[in-house]
Design a protein around this motif. Structure first.
Motif, PDB file in Angstrom:
ATOM      1  N   LEU A 206     149.958  -2.517  23.827  1.00  0.00           N
ATOM      2  CA  LEU A 206     150.530  -1.366  22.821  1.00  0.00           C
ATOM      3  C   LEU A 206     149.919  -0.100  22.814  1.00  0.00           C
ATOM      4  CD1 LEU A 206     151.383  -3.702  19.865  1.00  0.00           C
ATOM      5  CD2 LEU A 206     153.007  -2.402  21.135  1.00  0.00           C
ATOM      6  N   ARG A 207     148.330  -0.249  22.881  1.00  0.00           N
ATOM      7  CA  ARG A 207     147.542   1.038  22.950  1.00  0.00           C
ATOM      8  C   ARG A 207     147.678   1.833  24.346  1.00  0.00           C
ATOM      9  NH1 ARG A 207     143.686  -2.358  19.888  1.00  0.00           N
ATOM     10  NH2 ARG A 207     143.857  -1.563  18.021  1.00  0.00           N
ATOM     11  N   LEU A 208     147.957   1.023  25.384  1.00  0.00           N
ATOM     12  CA  LEU A 208     148.425   1.664  26.692  1.00  0.00           C
ATOM     13  C   LEU A 208     149.625   2.482  26.681  1.00  0.00           C
ATOM     14  CD1 LEU A 208     147.247  -0.898  29.366  1.00  0.00           C
ATOM     15  CD2 LEU A 208     146.184   1.430  28.979  1.00  0.00           C
ATOM     16  N   LEU A 209     150.479   1.825  25.956  1.00  0.00           N
ATOM     17  CA  LEU A 209     151.895   2.272  26.012  1.00  0.00           C
ATOM     18  C   LEU A 209     151.979   3.596  24.974  1.00  0.00           C
ATOM     19  CD1 LEU A 209     154.118  -1.124  25.746  1.00  0.00           C
ATOM     20  CD2 LEU A 209     154.292   0.660  27.461  1.00  0.00           C
ATOM     21  N   ARG A 210     151.298   3.570  23.962  1.00  0.00           N
ATOM     22  CA  ARG A 210     151.028   4.612  23.085  1.00  0.00           C
ATOM     23  C   ARG A 210     150.417   5.803  23.693  1.00  0.00           C
ATOM     24  NH1 ARG A 210     146.725   3.773  18.266  1.00  0.00           N
ATOM     25  NH2 ARG A 210     145.452   3.580  19.780  1.00  0.00           N
ATOM     26  N   ASN A 211     149.859   5.735  24.768  1.00  0.00           N
ATOM     27  CA  ASN A 211     149.007   6.899  25.158  1.00  0.00           C
ATOM     28  C   ASN A 211     149.037   6.975  26.841  1.00  0.00           C
ATOM     29  OD1 ASN A 211     147.296   9.057  24.840  1.00  0.00           O
ATOM     30  ND2 ASN A 211     145.355   7.850  25.071  1.00  0.00           N
ATOM     31  N   HIS A 212     150.404   7.095  27.118  1.00  0.00           N
ATOM     32  CA  HIS A 212     150.660   7.567  28.519  1.00  0.00           C
ATOM     33  C   HIS A 212     150.135   6.473  29.528  1.00  0.00           C
ATOM     34  CE1 HIS A 212     151.645  11.636  27.188  1.00  0.00           C
ATOM     35  NE2 HIS A 212     150.365  11.696  26.642  1.00  0.00           N
ATOM     36  N   GLY A 213     149.988   5.147  29.076  1.00  0.00           N
ATOM     37  CA  GLY A 213     149.529   4.240  30.033  1.00  0.00           C
ATOM     38  C   GLY A 213     147.988   4.463  30.407  1.00  0.00           C
ATOM     39  N   MET A 214     147.192   5.160  29.791  1.00  0.00           N
ATOM     40  CA  MET A 214     145.983   5.665  30.018  1.00  0.00           C
ATOM     41  C   MET A 214     144.701   4.887  29.615  1.00  0.00           C
ATOM     42  SD  MET A 214     144.668   9.528  29.142  1.00  0.00           S
ATOM     43  CE  MET A 214     143.543   9.303  27.966  1.00  0.00           C
ATOM     44  N   GLU A 215     143.566   4.739  30.253  1.00  0.00           N
ATOM     45  CA  GLU A 215     142.766   3.840  30.037  1.00  0.00           C
ATOM     46  C   GLU A 215     141.446   4.531  30.270  1.00  0.00           C
ATOM     47  OE1 GLU A 215     142.224  -0.864  30.112  1.00  0.00           O
ATOM     48  OE2 GLU A 215     142.635   0.039  32.171  1.00  0.00           O
ATOM     49  N   ARG A 216     140.447   4.649  29.457  1.00  0.00           N
ATOM     50  CA  ARG A 216     139.187   5.174  29.510  1.00  0.00           C
ATOM     51  C   ARG A 216     138.347   4.312  30.014  1.00  0.00           C
ATOM     52  NH1 ARG A 216     139.290  10.353  26.971  1.00  0.00           N
ATOM     53  NH2 ARG A 216     140.663  10.215  25.286  1.00  0.00           N
ATOM     54  N   GLN A 217     137.758   4.700  31.161  1.00  0.00           N
ATOM     55  CA  GLN A 217     136.543   3.864  31.987  1.00  0.00           C
ATOM     56  C   GLN A 217     135.316   4.873  32.084  1.00  0.00           C
ATOM     57  OE1 GLN A 217     138.751   3.000  35.333  1.00  0.00           O
ATOM     58  NE2 GLN A 217     139.488   0.721  34.157  1.00  0.00           N
ATOM     59  N   ALA A 218     134.309   4.076  32.609  1.00  0.00           N
ATOM     60  CA  ALA A 218     132.987   4.857  32.510  1.00  0.00           C
ATOM     61  C   ALA A 218     133.211   5.988  33.529  1.00  0.00           C
ATOM     62  CB  ALA A 218     131.965   3.840  33.192  1.00  0.00           C
ATOM     63  N   ARG A 219     134.129   5.975  34.602  1.00  0.00           N
ATOM     64  CA  ARG A 219     134.313   7.009  35.702  1.00  0.00           C
ATOM     65  C   ARG A 219     135.241   8.102  34.828  1.00  0.00           C
ATOM     66  NH1 ARG A 219     136.506   4.801  39.552  1.00  0.00           N
ATOM     67  NH2 ARG A 219     136.512   2.821  38.708  1.00  0.00           N
ATOM     68  N   GLY A 220     135.766   7.930  33.960  1.00  0.00           N
ATOM     69  CA  GLY A 220     136.779   8.803  33.647  1.00  0.00           C
ATOM     70  C   GLY A 220     138.134   8.216  33.200  1.00  0.00           C
ATOM     71  N   MET A 221     139.071   8.801  32.937  1.00  0.00           N
ATOM     72  CA  MET A 221     140.466   8.403  32.814  1.00  0.00           C
ATOM     73  C   MET A 221     141.168   7.880  34.022  1.00  0.00           C
ATOM     74  SD  MET A 221     141.906  11.226  30.403  1.00  0.00           S
ATOM     75  CE  MET A 221     141.134  12.544  29.661  1.00  0.00           C
ATOM     76  N   THR A 222     141.861   6.551  33.831  1.00  0.00           N
ATOM     77  CA  THR A 222     142.923   6.163  34.867  1.00  0.00           C
ATOM     78  C   THR A 222     144.118   6.013  34.153  1.00  0.00           C
ATOM     79  OG1 THR A 222     141.993   3.942  34.473  1.00  0.00           O
ATOM     80  CG2 THR A 222     141.085   5.161  36.289  1.00  0.00           C
ATOM     81  N   PHE A 223     145.105   6.059  34.924  1.00  0.00           N
ATOM     82  CA  PHE A 223     146.614   5.946  34.322  1.00  0.00           C
ATOM     83  C   PHE A 223     146.946   4.641  35.114  1.00  0.00           C
ATOM     84  CE2 PHE A 223     145.629  10.304  33.557  1.00  0.00           C
ATOM     85  CZ  PHE A 223     146.469  10.470  32.279  1.00  0.00           C
ATOM     86  N   CYS A 224     147.110   3.437  34.335  1.00  0.00           N
ATOM     87  CA  CYS A 224     147.499   2.215  34.948  1.00  0.00           C
ATOM     88  C   CYS A 224     148.860   1.763  34.497  1.00  0.00           C
ATOM     89  CB  CYS A 224     146.397   1.539  34.426  1.00  0.00           C
ATOM     90  SG  CYS A 224     145.875   1.251  32.878  1.00  0.00           S
ATOM     91  N   GLY A 225     149.657   2.633  34.358  1.00  0.00           N
ATOM     92  CA  GLY A 225     151.197   2.029  33.977  1.00  0.00           C
ATOM     93  C   GLY A 225     151.928   3.065  33.257  1.00  0.00           C
ATOM     94  N   PHE A 226     153.155   2.583  32.945  1.00  0.00           N
ATOM     95  CA  PHE A 226     153.947   3.318  31.848  1.00  0.00           C
ATOM     96  C   PHE A 226     153.547   3.688  30.687  1.00  0.00           C
ATOM     97  CE2 PHE A 226     157.647   3.402  28.730  1.00  0.00           C
ATOM     98  CZ  PHE A 226     158.152   4.633  29.338  1.00  0.00           C
TER      99      PHE A 226
END
Ligand SMILES: *Cc1c(COP(=O)(O)O)cnc(C)c1O
Length: 373
Positions: A206-226
């Motif tokens: 749900l958190r991914l779906l809420r925010n553009h499928g975006m995940e914050r990682q050590a190296r920055g943001m990645t978009f890992c899905g819808f």
């Protein structure tokens, strides 16, 4: 004018919002995270994901289960249209089931019958029971029926934050529970909503779906899905956080008021001029709606009471009446939609206000018998 409902925002709440505005941290941030953990503690569930509205909560819930074209989802007939609209929005088919006349919540026998006799062609995937006006739906029966068929349960608790069954909060019994913080609800952030779940994997989705499928990682943001943008803002969260500690006392006051209304209106219900709602344990009384007998024109009653200084309104819609999505015409839901009358209810009202409403309702309906053709 005695209003139908009024948000409960004091100076401290306003100051809390101003602090956030001054901080410059406007979008999703610390206030939202704190609101999520305080809501989870209040609901006694593992995870809460705050979102931009109750509709967003319902929409994301369906997306989290990959419900879409070829799928069907059962909804009660009597509800706010968003419950059915989100099903249509994901390309699935809403299946409408009638409600019970005393609680306005889904009829578990009709639900069981619909599930038992399901013949497709769509795949039945989920049920969205609605805790309408804060009245807990018959969750024990609903869970039993739905789980025996492997259906997902998404509780629409949009107007039921704080309602309980036994010592469990509604919205935490199914797989997901959706809440709204619209100003018509008891706790409000203007627009806003939340999803409760006990399953961390679902919360993550749900958190991914809420925010553009975006995940914050050590190296920055990645978009890992819808994903979409269904975030709540920090200043909305601050407003909600400020009200949450008061909520149980507001609900207690509303319970007393509902009980007083039922008592004051007893002469009218004894005459069968109106029906009052069942006083159900654990009800959070977001709305108090009576049902007028057939001989009255509800819209005339609304206008007439308005002229006498009291704001009333219809309660909710009948999906099978206002849309063409269902061949199944729901008799009870239709009647609640056409004859339901929501009376003023908010915790700042005094008992004398309720006496006044009851008196005006009595005067109005004894004078306004609909002309019979
Ligand atoms: C209010 C409500 C919604 C919609 O919530 P919003 O925050 O207005 O999008 C959905 N379902 C029910 C039963 C509601 O009462």
């Amino acid at each position: 004018m005695l209003q139908l409902s009024r948000p409960h925002i004091d100076d401290k709440a306003i100051a809390a919002v101003v602090d956030v505005l001054r901080s410059g941290q406007l979008v999703h941030g610390d206030e939202c995270l704190a609101f999520e953990s305080e809501l989870a503690a209040f609901l006694k569930c593992n995870e809460v994901v705050v979102v931009s509205s109750g509709t967003a909560a319902l929409h994301l819930s369906l997306l989290a289960f990959d419900i879409g074209p070829g799928d069907a989802v059962i909804v009660p007939d009597f509800t706010f249209p968003a419950t059915a609209n989100v099903v249509t929005a994901v390309g699935a088919k809403p299946i409408v089931v009638d409600v019970l006349p005393g609680t306005y919540t889904i009829n578990p026998e009709h639900l069981a019958e619909t599930i038992r006799t399901w013949r497709g062609p769509d795949t039945l995937r989920a049920v969205i029971p609605v805790h309408e006006f804060g009245c807990p739906a018959a969750m024990e029966e609903i869970l039993e029926i739905a789980e025996s068929r492997g259906l997902m349960i998404i509780e629409d608790a949009a107007c039921a934050l704080g309602a309980t069954i036994g010592n469990q909060k509604v919205g935490t019994m199914g797989h997901l529970g959706c809440f709204s913080f619209h100003p018509r609800k008891t706790l409000t952030t203007g627009e806003g909503g939340a999803i409760a779940t006990n399953q961390p994997e679902l919360a993550k989705r749900l958190r991914l779906l809420r925010n553009h499928g975006m995940e914050r990682q050590a190296r920055g943001m990645t978009f890992c899905g819808f994903g979409l943008n269904y975030r709540l803002t920090n200043f909305q969260a601050a407003l909600g956080r400020h009200q949450l500690p008061e909520l149980n006392s507001w609900i207690e006051r509303r319970r007393k008021m509902a009980s007083l209304y039922i008592q004051l209106l007893k002469p009218l219900s004894d005459h069968k001029w109106i029906t009052t709602p069942l006083y159900v344990d654990g009800h959070s009384w977001q709305t108090f709606m009576v049902v007028l007998a057939e001989q009255y024109d509800r819209n005339d009653v609304i206008q007439s009471m308005n002229k006498q200084g009291i704001e009333t309104n219809l309660g909710a819609q009948s999906i099978s009446t206002i849309t063409r999505i269902s061949d199944n015409k729901c008799r009870v839901g239709k009647n609640l939609y056409t004859s339901g009358l929501a009376l003023p209810l908010y915790e700042q009202l005094e008992n004398k206000d309720l006496h006044f409403v009851a008196e005006i309702l009595r005067n109005t309906i004894t004078k306004s018998m609909k002309m019979i053709d």
